[in-house]
Write a protein that holds these residues in place. Structure first.
Motif, PDB file in Angstrom:
ATOM      1  N   LYS A  86       0.839  -1.197   0.000  1.00  0.00           N
ATOM      2  CA  LYS A  86       0.000   0.000   0.000  1.00  0.00           C
ATOM      3  C   LYS A  86       0.878   1.253   0.000  1.00  0.00           C
ATOM      4  CE  LYS A  86      -3.719   2.179   2.662  1.00  0.00           C
ATOM      5  NZ  LYS A  86      -4.612   2.038   3.832  1.00  0.00           N
ATOM      6  N   HIS A  87       1.873   1.222   0.851  1.00  0.00           N
ATOM      7  CA  HIS A  87       2.819   2.330   0.955  1.00  0.00           C
ATOM      8  C   HIS A  87       3.483   2.602  -0.400  1.00  0.00           C
ATOM      9  CE1 HIS A  87       5.982   4.848   2.671  1.00  0.00           C
ATOM     10  NE2 HIS A  87       6.881   4.053   2.111  1.00  0.00           N
ATOM     11  N   CYS A  88       3.949   1.527  -1.057  1.00  0.00           N
ATOM     12  CA  CYS A  88       4.624   1.687  -2.357  1.00  0.00           C
ATOM     13  C   CYS A  88       3.670   2.253  -3.407  1.00  0.00           C
ATOM     14  CB  CYS A  88       5.180   0.357  -2.854  1.00  0.00           C
ATOM     15  SG  CYS A  88       6.611  -0.199  -1.926  1.00  0.00           S
ATOM     16  N   LEU A  89       2.424   1.749  -3.446  1.00  0.00           N
ATOM     17  CA  LEU A  89       1.451   2.229  -4.429  1.00  0.00           C
ATOM     18  C   LEU A  89       1.082   3.693  -4.186  1.00  0.00           C
ATOM     19  CD1 LEU A  89      -1.185  -0.623  -4.934  1.00  0.00           C
ATOM     20  CD2 LEU A  89       0.467   0.221  -6.599  1.00  0.00           C
ATOM     21  N   LEU A  90       0.800   4.018  -2.935  1.00  0.00           N
ATOM     22  CA  LEU A  90       0.371   5.393  -2.616  1.00  0.00           C
ATOM     23  C   LEU A  90       1.448   6.411  -2.976  1.00  0.00           C
ATOM     24  CD1 LEU A  90      -1.439   4.951   0.839  1.00  0.00           C
ATOM     25  CD2 LEU A  90      -2.486   5.509  -1.371  1.00  0.00           C
ATOM     26  N   ASN A  91       2.699   5.983  -2.811  1.00  0.00           N
ATOM     27  CA  ASN A  91       3.797   6.917  -3.042  1.00  0.00           C
ATOM     28  C   ASN A  91       4.533   6.698  -4.363  1.00  0.00           C
ATOM     29  OD1 ASN A  91       3.796   8.396  -0.366  1.00  0.00           O
ATOM     30  ND2 ASN A  91       3.872   6.257   0.293  1.00  0.00           N
ATOM     31  N   GLY A  92       4.064   5.708  -5.113  1.00  0.00           N
ATOM     32  CA  GLY A  92       4.696   5.430  -6.403  1.00  0.00           C
ATOM     33  C   GLY A  92       6.158   5.037  -6.266  1.00  0.00           C
ATOM     34  N   LEU A  93       6.459   4.213  -5.272  1.00  0.00           N
ATOM     35  CA  LEU A  93       7.861   3.874  -4.992  1.00  0.00           C
ATOM     36  C   LEU A  93       8.348   2.645  -5.762  1.00  0.00           C
ATOM     37  CD1 LEU A  93       7.880   4.358  -1.118  1.00  0.00           C
ATOM     38  CD2 LEU A  93       8.704   5.955  -2.862  1.00  0.00           C
ATOM     39  N   ASP A  94       9.555   2.721  -6.238  1.00  0.00           N
ATOM     40  CA  ASP A  94      10.244   1.620  -6.903  1.00  0.00           C
ATOM     41  C   ASP A  94      10.902   0.791  -5.806  1.00  0.00           C
ATOM     42  OD1 ASP A  94      12.346   0.138  -8.052  1.00  0.00           O
ATOM     43  OD2 ASP A  94      13.565   1.937  -8.370  1.00  0.00           O
ATOM     44  N   ASP A  95      10.541  -0.487  -5.705  1.00  0.00           N
ATOM     45  CA  ASP A  95      11.027  -1.235  -4.539  1.00  0.00           C
ATOM     46  C   ASP A  95      12.503  -1.620  -4.605  1.00  0.00           C
ATOM     47  OD1 ASP A  95      10.576  -3.148  -6.373  1.00  0.00           O
ATOM     48  OD2 ASP A  95       9.360  -4.453  -5.102  1.00  0.00           O
TER      49      ASP A  95
END
Lengths: 213, 477
Positions: free
Chosen positions: A176-185
């Protein structure tokens, strides 16, 4: 990666169980070495009446008039309603690439295959698992009402119907965190480089044959 | 200490960091790469100016696109007729050359299907975590390893960090007890399991295959079974380490030697589920109930004994399933209630990461020896899983047996399993195939796949329709 927060979009059906990734994007299109260009061939074998080939001009191909995604009422859809075990089979990430390029940003189904489910998150597509009866409700409402749109609220973790009925869904906190912030893991994992190096050294002690070459 | 399953042990042994939400950073020991799912990952790495974390953990070989005729193979990459296939294989070569990655190139004797090459060379070993951008990576779990298919973004992630972000799956035990009937193969066992639990039955689980049947099964048979764990929805399948595992691994090219072997053997002996370990789900089958299987539909769970009839959608009460059955029979061109032995085949394919190892080739050769392919069968091909398998088969004279039976003997690759090369079914053609997926269009546009064992495929090639291969084995022990 593109961020995903909320989405309100037209819903369209893929009304059959066990939709495999071969069906989402047939193998001949996997010969591409790019990440783009798959949208026109999403569901190729269902969408057109002839055999698709890479490089073929799709605008001249006979379109299958019985395939729901070809119906005028579903053009521009961004929410795909699907049945159980969606995305089973091959691990090809070309499947979410194709769906994304087609325009789908969220997929709602009673269950997804593991690898496909995972691949969606890497491409800012939100796969939402709802109870079978709730998915059935959405299908029924969508069929009954042309222009039926669904609202997906990721911060609140709910799906909202036009009448305001809501269905909540689960999602891992990290995803959720990655999606909300558009983060590349990869970037996030790189922050753990010291941990990886430490693990690697310990592993080399325990299993030296793995590091012998 | 709590009793652990084999999967618990493999998982715990590879945790780099554990996150609060249950996901973890898992260290990857071996990364296998092929041409189809890697180009975008290498490109992503390049764009981000990143380098592979550990080049010596990677092994590459082209398999999906490679032609299988000697004529087309003769000139290596430049001889591949389809330009898109050629570019993809060339791109793998270029990426591996640039980064110093070990690759068994198209005409290297060690080239082959990734899931055949990995175990065969000892690149995949017990106790390892193994990934590849290919769902059938579950195959290597047969060695007592945690081996999973991943997507291209994850390929890039593993290249860059040597780790995978994953959440622990649940434990499932599938046990088959008793002794298999004569003529019943590992392929029949795994098809029967999928028929029982369904293609989503293993979703969210790592499956351990246990019980008398798997304990007695050869390593190649175990590889066949774990290969199709993904067809039951499970990303990983595995079998505990025992003497059969160790005998198989010992002496292989990349297997540990000398002192390292001794340390490894000691560690690998621990790779079994502890007495009393907890499984979230247990499925039990009786070996005596399993007979040769044939799939009749468009999902691997649509499978029956060869003696059965094609089911009738009218007997199904669930409306979604009823519609699914009707659609499958329509696609397959079959009548409800038709005897499976009345299904005629147009082509026969013996190969794929499921069934292209030397034992598979031997078993098929045994069936066709001294016989001829039925004239009604347009084409029957045997595609060995690797150059090593091909060489061994030729040493044993098996190629001659097929050629004498009017069955083609080809060069190694994935071939007609997914028809990315020139080997494919025509529209409406039925195929007896030893591969793993009978999805619509999988083996060619409009093609109709029936999944079977190598023995059953060989029998169909001879008779022109499905037949219980045991009827052709009479007189054998």
């Amino acid at each position: 990666m593109r961020a995903f927060t909320t989405l309100k979009g037209l819903a369209a059906p893929m009304d059959r169980p066990n939709v495999d990734t071969d069906l989402i994007i047939p193998k001949q299109f996997l010969k591409s070495i790019k990440r783009t260009g798959f949208g026109e061939n999403a569901f190729d074998e269902l969408r057109y009446l002839d055999e698709g080939e890479p490089g073929k001009d799709n605008s001249n191909r006979p379109v299958n008039p019985d395939f729901p995604l070809n119906f005028a009422r579903y053009q521009g859809a961004s929410v795909l309603l699907a049945r159980e075990n969606f995305g089973c089979g091959s691990s090809r990430e070309h499947a979410p690439w194709a769906l994304d390029e087609y325009g789908f940003r969220a997929i709602i189904a009673p269950s997804f295959a593991d690898i496909f489910f995972n691949n969606c998150f890497k491409n800012a597509i939100l796969p939402i698992v709802l109870d079978e009866k709730d998915v059935e409700t959405l299908f029924a409402q969508m069929y009954a009402q042309e222009g039926y749109s669904i609202e997906v609220d990721l911060p609140e973790q709910v799906v909202r119907t036009p009448e305001g009925q809501t269905f909540s869904f689960d999602i891992d906190a990290f995803r959720k965190h990655c999606l909300l912030n558009g983060l590349d893991d990869i970037g996030i994992t790189m922050q753990s480089s010291d941990d990886i190096k430490a693990y690697e050294q310990a592993r080399a002690q325990r299993a030296p044959w793995l590091f012998a070459s | 200490m709590t009793a652990k399953t084999l999967y618990d042990k493999l998982w715990d042994d590879h945790i780099v960091t554990q996150r609060d939400d249950g996901s973890a950073l898992i260290y990857i020991d071996r990364h296998i790469v092929h041409e189809v799912t890697s180009p975008q990952a290498f490109e992503g790495l390049r764009l981000a100016k990143r380098k592979p974390w550990r080049v010596d953990s990677i092994l590459a070989t082209p398999d999906h696109n490679v032609p299988t005729t000697q004529k087309e193979r003769a000139d290596g990459v430049s001889g591949i007729a389809d330009p898109t296939s050629r570019i993809q294989v060339q791109t793998l070569d270029d990426n591996c050359d640039e980064l110093g990655i070990l690759e068994f190139k198209i005409n290297d004797k060690r080239q082959g299907i990734v899931h055949v090459v990995g175990p065969e060379t000892g690149a995949c070993l017990p106790g390892m975590t193994i990934v590849c951008g290919d769902s059938h990576t579950s195959t290597n779990g047969a060695l007592g390893a945690l081996s999973m298919g991943i997507g291209t973004s994850e390929v890039e992630h593993v290249l860059a960090t040597q780790c995978l972000v994953a959440k622990k799956m649940q434990n499932m035990l599938v046990q088959v007890n008793g002794k298999l009937l004569h003529g019943v193969t590992p392929k029949d066992v795994v098809l029967a399991i999928i028929g029982k639990i369904g293609t989503a039955g293993g979703t969210g689980y790592a499956i351990e295959f246990g019980g008398d049947v798997f304990k007695a099964m050869s390593m190649e048979g175990r590889l066949t079974v774990c290969n199709m764990a993904i067809e039951a929805g499970a990303r990983a399948g595995m079998v505990a380490v025992d003497d059969i595992t160790l005998d198989y691994v010992k002496g292989r090219t990349f297997a540990p030697k000398g002192e390292h072997w001794d340390i490894a053997e000691k560690a690998w002996r621990e790779l079994t589920s502890d007495e009393g370990a907890h499984f979230d789900k247990v499925v039990t089958l009786d070996a005596a109930d399993i007979t040769p299987q044939v799939s009749w539909g468009t999902s691997p769970e649509m499978v029956s004994p060869v003696s059965a009839n094609v089911p009738n959608p009218d007997d199904e009460t669930d409306p979604v399933k009823k519609e699914g059955l009707r659609r499958a029979l329509d696609y397959m061109g079959l009548q409800a209630g038709q005897a499976i032995t009345d299904i005629h085949v147009d082509r026969v394919f013996i190969g794929s990461c499921t069934n292209s190892r030397i034992e598979d080739i031997r078993a098929a050769a045994q069936v066709v020896k001294g016989l001829r392919k039925a004239d009604s069968v347009k084409e029957a091909i045997v595609v060995p899983g690797s150059g090593e398998v091909k060489a061994q088969a030729e040493k044993e004279g098996l190629d001659k047996i097929f050629i004498d039976a009017n069955i083609e003997w080809r060069e190694p690759g994935c071939s007609m399993c997914l028809a990315m090369n020139a080997d494919k079914l025509g529209d409406g053609e039925h195929c007896a195939s030893t591969s793993n997926r009978n999805f619509e269009g999988r083996q060619g546009y409009g093609g109709r796949t029936h999944l079977v064992s190598p023995e059953m495929a060989a029998a169909a090639a001879i008779k022109g329709h499905f037949v219980d291969v045991r009827e052709m084995m009479k007189g054998e022990a």
